[in-house]
Design a protein around this motif. Structure first.
Motif, PDB file in Angstrom:
ATOM      1  N   MET A   1       0.794  -1.367  -0.039  1.00  0.00           N
ATOM      2  CA  MET A   1      -0.092  -0.044   0.128  1.00  0.00           C
ATOM      3  C   MET A   1       0.955   1.236   0.077  1.00  0.00           C
ATOM      4  SD  MET A   1      -2.722   1.275   2.884  1.00  0.00           S
ATOM      5  CE  MET A   1      -4.289   0.418   2.107  1.00  0.00           C
ATOM      6  N   ASN A   2       0.521   2.130  -0.638  1.00  0.00           N
ATOM      7  CA  ASN A   2       1.211   3.412  -0.718  1.00  0.00           C
ATOM      8  C   ASN A   2       0.759   4.449   0.568  1.00  0.00           C
ATOM      9  OD1 ASN A   2       2.749   3.115  -3.170  1.00  0.00           O
ATOM     10  ND2 ASN A   2       0.855   3.763  -4.282  1.00  0.00           N
ATOM     11  N   ILE A   3       1.673   4.998   1.219  1.00  0.00           N
ATOM     12  CA  ILE A   3       1.520   5.998   2.094  1.00  0.00           C
ATOM     13  C   ILE A   3       2.522   7.175   1.844  1.00  0.00           C
ATOM     14  CG2 ILE A   3       1.009   4.167   3.992  1.00  0.00           C
ATOM     15  CD1 ILE A   3       3.532   4.426   5.138  1.00  0.00           C
ATOM     16  N   MET A   4       1.913   8.007   2.610  1.00  0.00           N
ATOM     17  CA  MET A   4       2.904   9.515   2.374  1.00  0.00           C
ATOM     18  C   MET A   4       3.662   9.696   3.609  1.00  0.00           C
ATOM     19  SD  MET A   4       1.776  10.618  -0.534  1.00  0.00           S
ATOM     20  CE  MET A   4       2.056  12.543  -0.539  1.00  0.00           C
ATOM     21  N   ILE A   5       4.816   9.789   3.351  1.00  0.00           N
ATOM     22  CA  ILE A   5       5.897  10.328   4.667  1.00  0.00           C
ATOM     23  C   ILE A   5       6.438  11.419   4.109  1.00  0.00           C
ATOM     24  CG2 ILE A   5       8.102   9.224   5.752  1.00  0.00           C
ATOM     25  CD1 ILE A   5       5.759   7.394   5.966  1.00  0.00           C
ATOM     26  N   ALA A   6       6.121  12.576   5.201  1.00  0.00           N
ATOM     27  CA  ALA A   6       6.532  14.055   4.854  1.00  0.00           C
ATOM     28  C   ALA A   6       6.267  14.323   3.648  1.00  0.00           C
ATOM     29  CB  ALA A   6       8.097  13.887   5.344  1.00  0.00           C
ATOM     30  N   GLY A   7       4.977  14.062   3.042  1.00  0.00           N
ATOM     31  CA  GLY A   7       4.641  14.533   1.793  1.00  0.00           C
ATOM     32  C   GLY A   7       5.200  13.752   0.607  1.00  0.00           C
ATOM     33  N   ARG A   8       5.818  12.764   0.740  1.00  0.00           N
ATOM     34  CA  ARG A   8       6.392  11.861  -0.101  1.00  0.00           C
ATOM     35  C   ARG A   8       5.521  10.420  -0.350  1.00  0.00           C
ATOM     36  NH1 ARG A   8      12.805  13.175  -0.357  1.00  0.00           N
ATOM     37  NH2 ARG A   8      12.510  14.075  -2.502  1.00  0.00           N
ATOM     38  N   ARG A   9       5.325  10.091  -1.445  1.00  0.00           N
ATOM     39  CA  ARG A   9       4.701   8.835  -1.400  1.00  0.00           C
ATOM     40  C   ARG A   9       5.743   7.694  -1.352  1.00  0.00           C
ATOM     41  NH1 ARG A   9       1.433   6.671  -6.666  1.00  0.00           N
ATOM     42  NH2 ARG A   9       3.406   6.706  -7.518  1.00  0.00           N
ATOM     43  N   THR A  10       5.342   6.622  -0.630  1.00  0.00           N
ATOM     44  CA  THR A  10       6.169   5.427  -0.566  1.00  0.00           C
ATOM     45  C   THR A  10       5.494   4.226  -0.348  1.00  0.00           C
ATOM     46  OG1 THR A  10       8.053   4.657   0.720  1.00  0.00           O
ATOM     47  CG2 THR A  10       6.555   5.684   1.819  1.00  0.00           C
ATOM     48  N   SER A  11       5.992   3.209  -0.775  1.00  0.00           N
ATOM     49  CA  SER A  11       5.121   1.935  -0.596  1.00  0.00           C
ATOM     50  C   SER A  11       5.698   1.133   0.826  1.00  0.00           C
ATOM     51  CB  SER A  11       5.454   0.880  -1.793  1.00  0.00           C
ATOM     52  OG  SER A  11       4.872  -0.119  -1.716  1.00  0.00           O
ATOM     53  N   MET A  12       4.547   0.438   1.482  1.00  0.00           N
ATOM     54  CA  MET A  12       4.989  -0.257   2.488  1.00  0.00           C
ATOM     55  C   MET A  12       4.003  -1.475   2.433  1.00  0.00           C
ATOM     56  SD  MET A  12       5.345   1.008   6.479  1.00  0.00           S
ATOM     57  CE  MET A  12       3.422   1.515   6.697  1.00  0.00           C
ATOM     58  N   ARG A  13       4.496  -2.840   2.621  1.00  0.00           N
ATOM     59  CA  ARG A  13       3.699  -3.641   2.805  1.00  0.00           C
ATOM     60  C   ARG A  13       3.469  -4.597   4.190  1.00  0.00           C
ATOM     61  NH1 ARG A  13       4.559  -8.076  -2.191  1.00  0.00           N
ATOM     62  NH2 ARG A  13       3.785  -6.779  -3.726  1.00  0.00           N
ATOM     63  N   LEU A  14       2.384  -4.341   4.588  1.00  0.00           N
ATOM     64  CA  LEU A  14       2.103  -4.932   5.999  1.00  0.00           C
ATOM     65  C   LEU A  14       0.950  -5.964   5.726  1.00  0.00           C
ATOM     66  CD1 LEU A  14       2.264  -1.778   8.315  1.00  0.00           C
ATOM     67  CD2 LEU A  14       3.634  -3.529   8.147  1.00  0.00           C
ATOM     68  N   GLU A  15       0.787  -7.005   6.532  1.00  0.00           N
ATOM     69  CA  GLU A  15      -0.424  -7.753   6.620  1.00  0.00           C
ATOM     70  C   GLU A  15      -1.639  -6.986   7.272  1.00  0.00           C
ATOM     71  OE1 GLU A  15       3.463  -9.518   7.300  1.00  0.00           O
ATOM     72  OE2 GLU A  15       2.327  -8.109   8.406  1.00  0.00           O
ATOM     73  N   PRO A  16      -2.694  -7.633   6.638  1.00  0.00           N
ATOM     74  CA  PRO A  16      -4.059  -6.843   6.877  1.00  0.00           C
ATOM     75  C   PRO A  16      -4.086  -6.581   8.597  1.00  0.00           C
ATOM     76  CG  PRO A  16      -4.370  -8.318   5.307  1.00  0.00           C
ATOM     77  CD  PRO A  16      -3.178  -8.654   5.758  1.00  0.00           C
ATOM     78  N   THR A  17      -3.868  -7.317   9.128  1.00  0.00           N
ATOM     79  CA  THR A  17      -3.830  -7.213  10.964  1.00  0.00           C
ATOM     80  C   THR A  17      -3.245  -6.264  11.178  1.00  0.00           C
ATOM     81  OG1 THR A  17      -4.540  -9.655  11.080  1.00  0.00           O
ATOM     82  CG2 THR A  17      -3.664  -8.290  13.072  1.00  0.00           C
ATOM     83  N   MET A  18      -1.932  -5.948  10.545  1.00  0.00           N
ATOM     84  CA  MET A  18      -1.019  -4.713  10.934  1.00  0.00           C
ATOM     85  C   MET A  18      -1.405  -3.549  10.530  1.00  0.00           C
ATOM     86  SD  MET A  18       1.401  -6.038  12.917  1.00  0.00           S
ATOM     87  CE  MET A  18       2.769  -6.473  12.929  1.00  0.00           C
ATOM     88  N   TRP A  19      -2.263  -3.555   9.244  1.00  0.00           N
ATOM     89  CA  TRP A  19      -2.907  -2.239   8.959  1.00  0.00           C
ATOM     90  C   TRP A  19      -4.057  -2.049   9.930  1.00  0.00           C
ATOM     91  CZ3 TRP A  19      -0.446   0.806   5.820  1.00  0.00           C
ATOM     92  CH2 TRP A  19       0.346   0.770   4.866  1.00  0.00           C
TER      93      TRP A  19
END
Length: 140
Positions: A1-19
């Motif tokens: 899933m893509n998230i924004m870190i300090a205004g920059r898009r980055t990808s991070m993979r977590l299990e659904p339970t972790m999300w």
């Protein structure tokens, strides 16, 4: 899933339970998931800066930092009363987790007609009694 870190898009993979856990923490702390991940990244960068260059700082990923943060956050929130309410300490640490299994009698007679049957379980599988620990059941 893509998230924004300090205004920059980055990808991070977590299990659904972790999300789900990350969303729960963000909501409890009055933050967005992006804001919380930015704070985790900032804290990680500051720790690395304070320690200086070295082997201990070798490629700690944001994903692993988030997983560690989630575990540490919930561990800090644990209380004896909370453990009792969650059913912990009864010999089966999987109660209430995604790894919880229904009792064998429910598997033998599933009401919906779907799901795992007792014959699909390993031959040594048996229910763990209230006075029996998971460790002793596995050793049997």
């Amino acid at each position: 899933m893509n998230i924004m870190i300090a205004g920059r898009r980055t990808s991070m993979r977590l299990e659904p339970t972790m999300w789900d856990a990350l969303e729960d923490i963000a909501r409890r702390e009055g933050l967005t998931v992006n804001g919380l991940c930015t704070l985790i990244k900032d804290r990680l960068d500051e720790q690395i800066r304070r320690r200086g260059p070295g082997g201990d700082n070798a490629e700690v990923t944001l994903t692993s930092a988030v997983r560690v943060f989630i575990a540490a956050y919930f561990r800090r929130a644990c209380t004896e009363d909370g453990h009792v309410k969650a059913g912990h300490g009864g010999g089966d640490p999987f109660v209430g987790t995604p790894f919880d299994l229904p009792p064998l009698d429910e598997l033998e007679h599933p009401e919906s007609g779907t799901g795992t049957t007792a014959s699909a379980l390993p031959p040594a599988a048996k229910p763990i009694g209230p006075s029996e620990t998971l460790r002793s059941a596995l050793d049997a």
